[in-house]
Design an enzyme around this catalytic site. Structure first.
Site, mmCIF file in Angstrom:
data_model
loop_
_atom_site.group_PDB
_atom_site.id
_atom_site.type_symbol
_atom_site.label_atom_id
_atom_site.label_comp_id
_atom_site.label_asym_id
_atom_site.label_seq_id
_atom_site.Cartn_x
_atom_site.Cartn_y
_atom_site.Cartn_z
ATOM 1 N N LEU A 1 0.822 -1.197 0.000
ATOM 2 C CA LEU A 1 0.000 0.000 0.000
ATOM 3 C C LEU A 1 0.865 1.261 0.000
ATOM 4 O O LEU A 1 1.876 1.339 0.695
ATOM 5 C CB LEU A 1 -0.924 0.015 1.219
ATOM 6 C CG LEU A 1 -1.867 -1.180 1.378
ATOM 7 C CD1 LEU A 1 -2.772 -0.980 2.589
ATOM 8 C CD2 LEU A 1 -2.691 -1.406 0.119
ATOM 9 N N GLY B 1 2.090 -9.260 6.004
ATOM 10 C CA GLY B 1 2.494 -8.539 7.217
ATOM 11 C C GLY B 1 2.404 -7.057 6.955
ATOM 12 O O GLY B 1 2.568 -6.603 5.811
ATOM 13 N N GLY B 2 2.153 -6.252 8.001
ATOM 14 C CA GLY B 2 2.066 -4.808 7.814
ATOM 15 C C GLY B 2 1.027 -4.451 6.779
ATOM 16 O O GLY B 2 -0.133 -4.846 6.881
ATOM 17 N N ASP B 3 1.444 -3.705 5.752
ATOM 18 C CA ASP B 3 0.523 -3.312 4.687
ATOM 19 C C ASP B 3 0.860 -4.023 3.378
ATOM 20 O O ASP B 3 0.637 -3.495 2.297
ATOM 21 C CB ASP B 3 0.537 -1.795 4.484
ATOM 22 C CG ASP B 3 1.915 -1.265 4.098
ATOM 23 O OD1 ASP B 3 2.907 -2.014 4.238
ATOM 24 O OD2 ASP B 3 2.000 -0.110 3.640
ATOM 25 N N GLU B 4 1.404 -5.241 3.489
ATOM 26 C CA GLU B 4 1.753 -6.034 2.322
ATOM 27 C C GLU B 4 0.778 -7.193 2.155
ATOM 28 O O GLU B 4 0.512 -7.945 3.104
ATOM 29 C CB GLU B 4 3.176 -6.571 2.433
ATOM 30 C CG GLU B 4 4.246 -5.474 2.424
ATOM 31 C CD GLU B 4 5.648 -6.034 2.573
ATOM 32 O OE1 GLU B 4 6.606 -5.374 2.110
ATOM 33 O OE2 GLU B 4 5.791 -7.126 3.154
#
Length: 301
Positions: free
Chosen positions: A171, A211-214
């Protein structure tokens, strides 16, 4: 045939236990039904005794199996599965762990089948939740990293795999949403992104949060052109505004982000990490190129 009389201790045990105790003859007619089974079925002892047990607790689609299983057990062949689904008096399906015994006369002739059932529905549901949690991202409900690599390993297996396409999505602008509106809004944004990814995923696709925005989309198709078109569609879908902030912030209800995507095609025999790295590098190439373009478009200071 009536059930043999129970002595005082046996009767007290059968009546006190929480296990479902059911004894039937070779024709499936109930000879004994303890209070736990009466509560389970919502029927009195008088209503149960003499009834065919498969008309009381067995699923309609499994009646013939139950009839055949009783006959097989009485013939000396084990046929009752360790767990079955039974219906309560309210029509609820419950998972029952069964222990089955054949009752015989003094001369060894079988005359009845005794079922001791334990309701393990809650236990099985807990096990299912644990299994889901092991392969599910807790925030978005998508497949997690572990599940993603299990799918890749299967589709890239040297003998049984048929290859796959990989779409890696990162993102753009997510950190700014977190910084400006807080992590709660950021979490709502991730959930909303996951929802849009599910909408564009095909029936054989797997959507995962790395994970995170992946995020990663695994496809059956291995055509690079089709995969690139999917990436453009994904970017367009994620470019539409998201309503994750709320009017209380004073900044309006919608936020806009972007997405940088990279694609890779994996063939049977390839290492999942290698294919993932190719898609990741392709994504960073796209992201870097966009940064260069934005810098070139910026007015001189």
């Amino acid at each position: 045939m009536t059930a043999p009389a129970l002595d005082g201790l046996s009767r007290a045990t059968v009546e006190a236990t929480a296990a479902l105790v059911l004894v039937c003859d070779g024709g499936g007619r109930v000879l004994l039904a303890n209070p736990a089974l009466q509560r389970f079925t919502g029927r009195t002892r008088e209503e149960l005794v003499g009834a065919r047990f498969w008309e009381v607790v067995t699923l309609p689609e499994e009646v013939e199996l139950a009839r055949a299983a009783v006959a097989m057990v009485l013939s000396g062949r084990p046929a009752i599965p360790g767990e079955v689904d039974w219906l309560t008096g309210d029509g609820d399906r419950r998972r029952i762990e069964l222990q089955t015994s054949v009752l015989t006369r003094d001369d060894g002739t079988p005359y009845a089948v005794a079922f001791i059932g334990i309701d393990v529905t809650a236990h099985r549901e807990r096990e299912a939740r644990v299994r889901r949690q092991a392969v599910t991202d807790p925030l978005t409900g998508l497949a997690n990293r572990s599940a993603l690599f299990a799918v890749l390993a299967a589709r890239l297996h040297v003998e049984t795999g048929d290859g796959c396409g990989l779409l890696f999505c990162d993102l753009d602008g997510f950190k700014e949403v977190n910084d400006r509106y807080g992590h709660a809004a950021g979490d709502r944004l991730l959930v909303a992104v996951a929802g849009r990814l599910r909408e564009i995923a095909g029936p054989d696709d797997v959507v995962a949060r790395l994970g995170g925005d992946e995020f990663v989309l695994v496809t059956r198709g291995t055509d690079p052109g089709a995969l690139g078109a999917r990436a453009r569609r994904l970017e367009a879908v994620l470019a539409a505004p998201f309503d994750v902030v709320g009017s209380a912030s004073g900044d309006g209800d919608e936020v806009r982000i972007g997405a940088s995507t990279g694609t890779a095609v994996g063939s049977p025999g390839e290492d999942p990490d290698t294919v993932m790295t190719r898609a990741d590098m392709a994504m960073y190439g796209v992201k870097s190129l966009r940064r260069v373009h934005r810098g070139a478009a910026a007015p001189p200071s």
